[in-house]
Design a protein around this motif. Structure first.
Motif, PDB file in Angstrom:
ATOM      1  N   GLU A  31       0.822  -1.204   0.000  1.00  0.00           N
ATOM      2  CA  GLU A  31       0.000   0.000   0.000  1.00  0.00           C
ATOM      3  C   GLU A  31       0.858   1.257   0.000  1.00  0.00           C
ATOM      4  O   GLU A  31       0.528   2.247  -0.662  1.00  0.00           O
ATOM      5  CB  GLU A  31      -0.946  -0.046   1.194  1.00  0.00           C
ATOM      6  CG  GLU A  31      -2.021  -1.117   1.022  1.00  0.00           C
ATOM      7  CD  GLU A  31      -2.775  -1.466   2.285  1.00  0.00           C
ATOM      8  OE1 GLU A  31      -2.506  -0.835   3.331  1.00  0.00           O
ATOM      9  OE2 GLU A  31      -3.643  -2.362   2.233  1.00  0.00           O
ATOM     10  N   THR A  91     -17.021   2.430  -1.840  1.00  0.00           N
ATOM     11  CA  THR A  91     -15.649   1.939  -1.931  1.00  0.00           C
ATOM     12  C   THR A  91     -15.373   1.644  -3.393  1.00  0.00           C
ATOM     13  O   THR A  91     -16.102   0.875  -4.028  1.00  0.00           O
ATOM     14  CB  THR A  91     -15.444   0.664  -1.092  1.00  0.00           C
ATOM     15  OG1 THR A  91     -15.646   0.967   0.288  1.00  0.00           O
ATOM     16  CG2 THR A  91     -14.039   0.120  -1.273  1.00  0.00           C
ATOM     17  N   GLU A 135     -10.931   4.054  -0.581  1.00  0.00           N
ATOM     18  CA  GLU A 135     -12.012   4.443   0.323  1.00  0.00           C
ATOM     19  C   GLU A 135     -12.077   5.950   0.556  1.00  0.00           C
ATOM     20  O   GLU A 135     -12.722   6.398   1.498  1.00  0.00           O
ATOM     21  CB  GLU A 135     -11.867   3.681   1.643  1.00  0.00           C
ATOM     22  CG  GLU A 135     -12.016   2.171   1.445  1.00  0.00           C
ATOM     23  CD  GLU A 135     -11.933   1.382   2.727  1.00  0.00           C
ATOM     24  OE1 GLU A 135     -11.511   1.963   3.745  1.00  0.00           O
ATOM     25  OE2 GLU A 135     -12.285   0.188   2.701  1.00  0.00           O
ATOM     26  N   ASN A 136     -11.419   6.722  -0.295  1.00  0.00           N
ATOM     27  CA  ASN A 136     -11.572   8.172  -0.238  1.00  0.00           C
ATOM     28  C   ASN A 136     -12.846   8.592  -0.947  1.00  0.00           C
ATOM     29  O   ASN A 136     -13.334   7.901  -1.839  1.00  0.00           O
ATOM     30  CB  ASN A 136     -10.379   8.862  -0.906  1.00  0.00           C
ATOM     31  CG  ASN A 136      -9.097   8.676  -0.131  1.00  0.00           C
ATOM     32  OD1 ASN A 136      -8.271   7.844  -0.506  1.00  0.00           O
ATOM     33  ND2 ASN A 136      -8.931   9.425   0.941  1.00  0.00           N
ATOM     34  N   LYS A 191      -6.415   6.588   0.996  1.00  0.00           N
ATOM     35  CA  LYS A 191      -6.892   5.371   1.677  1.00  0.00           C
ATOM     36  C   LYS A 191      -7.029   4.268   0.649  1.00  0.00           C
ATOM     37  O   LYS A 191      -8.061   4.129  -0.020  1.00  0.00           O
ATOM     38  CB  LYS A 191      -8.244   5.638   2.349  1.00  0.00           C
ATOM     39  CG  LYS A 191      -8.201   6.757   3.388  1.00  0.00           C
ATOM     40  CD  LYS A 191      -9.614   7.130   3.839  1.00  0.00           C
ATOM     41  CE  LYS A 191      -9.603   8.373   4.728  1.00  0.00           C
ATOM     42  NZ  LYS A 191     -10.978   8.860   5.009  1.00  0.00           N
ATOM     43  N   GLN A 206      -6.311   0.115  -0.237  1.00  0.00           N
ATOM     44  CA  GLN A 206      -6.081  -1.216   0.308  1.00  0.00           C
ATOM     45  C   GLN A 206      -5.764  -2.157  -0.841  1.00  0.00           C
ATOM     46  O   GLN A 206      -6.553  -2.294  -1.780  1.00  0.00           O
ATOM     47  CB  GLN A 206      -7.314  -1.718   1.079  1.00  0.00           C
ATOM     48  CG  GLN A 206      -7.154  -3.101   1.675  1.00  0.00           C
ATOM     49  CD  GLN A 206      -8.416  -3.566   2.385  1.00  0.00           C
ATOM     50  OE1 GLN A 206      -9.384  -2.842   2.492  1.00  0.00           O
ATOM     51  NE2 GLN A 206      -8.389  -4.804   2.866  1.00  0.00           N
TER      52      GLN A 206
END
Length: 277
Positions: free
Chosen positions: A8, A179, A192-193, A273, A275
């Motif tokens: 990440e 998401t 997830e922004n 953000k 993942q």
């Protein structure tokens, strides 16, 4: 730091480099896009550091493809001339090895859109398909839920749908939603922004598609490029909403452009953000 955290961190660093490349190289993005949001797409590309060209005249598109860094096709308000232009432009882009981003607007709601998408996938190479979850699941044959051009899909099975589509067409798939999902069929990232206010202005999805064309135009890895565009838009929306004492659609829209324009490497690394699965 475990392997996922390392991945990440690497992704965020790669995204920061991608955005820097856009600003340094000023990629020329040719957009054959819908008339509702054409001005928004042009302006967000300018704010991002790219150069927009809304060139769709069918007598000119093939010549213009020779000049560009990337092609963006959005079928939201598809006229007969746009259809002809899109087919010609995608075919020419394949000949010249230019990346193409396709936004399959309303493909699950209107059968003609699916037919057009299938033709574009036949005549050329689509580098990225970016749509909302309802559109992506519909393309994958998994019954995505749409209300007109808007997704009302709950996202169940979204990662599977994206992977199926990526492998079927050997392309990058980006499904936007609460998401965001980006995959090449093997690698997958979740972003997830974002802000709920992005659903309260026209064109947020179209603007993501335009930004994706800018990033794939300067980056060898379209998976990283697509993740960069999706994250930048989500983070700019988040920052725009957080900056306002009262979050109202009109002022939010203006701030969105401002934060795309001003976004820094440090803000990306701190606020991104992502993942990696």
């Amino acid at each position: 730091m475990n392997n996922r955290e390392q991945g990440e961190t690497y992704m965020l660093e790669s995204i920061a480099r991608c955005l820097r490349s856009v600003r340094e190289e000023t990629p020329l993005v040719q957009a054959i896009t819908n008339y509702v949001t054409i001005n928004d797409c042009a302006n967000i590309l300018l704010c991002f550091g790219a150069s927009p060209a809304m060139a769709e005249a069918r007598a000119e598109v093939e010549e213009f493809v020779g000049l560009i860094s990337a092609l963006y096709i959005n079928i939201g308000t598809l006229t007969d001339e746009q259809y002809d232009a899109a087919v010609k432009a995608v075919r020419k882009a394949a000949e010249l090895n230019k990346p193409v981003v396709l936004d399959p607007v309303a493909c699950g709601a209107i059968s003609r859109k699916t037919t057009v998408i299938e033709e574009l996938l036949t005549v050329g190479k689509i580098s990225v398909i970016k749509g909302n979850m309802g559109e992506i699941k519909s393309l994958a044959g998994l019954g995505g839920q749409l209300r007109g051009v808007d997704s009302i899909d709950d996202g169940t099975g979204g990662i599977e749908a994206c992977k199926i589509l990526a492998q079927r067409y050997n392309t990058i798939i980006a499904a936007t939603g609460p998401t965001d999902i980006i995959t090449d069929g093997e690698r997958t990232c979740l972003v997830e922004n974002g802000s709920p206010m992005l659903t309260m202005i026209t064109g947020a999805g179209c603007m993501v598609g335009a930004l994706t064309a800018a990033t794939v135009g300067v980056t060898e890895d379209p998976f990283i490029a697509t993740t960069a565009a999706v994250l930048a838009m989500g983070l700019a929306g988040e920052m725009a909403a957080d900056s306002l004492p009262a979050v109202l659609p009109g002022t939010f829209r203006a701030r969105l452009f401002d934060y795309i324009y001003c976004m820094t490497r440090e803000e990306l690394l701190k606020g991104g953000k992502v993942q990696c699965l």
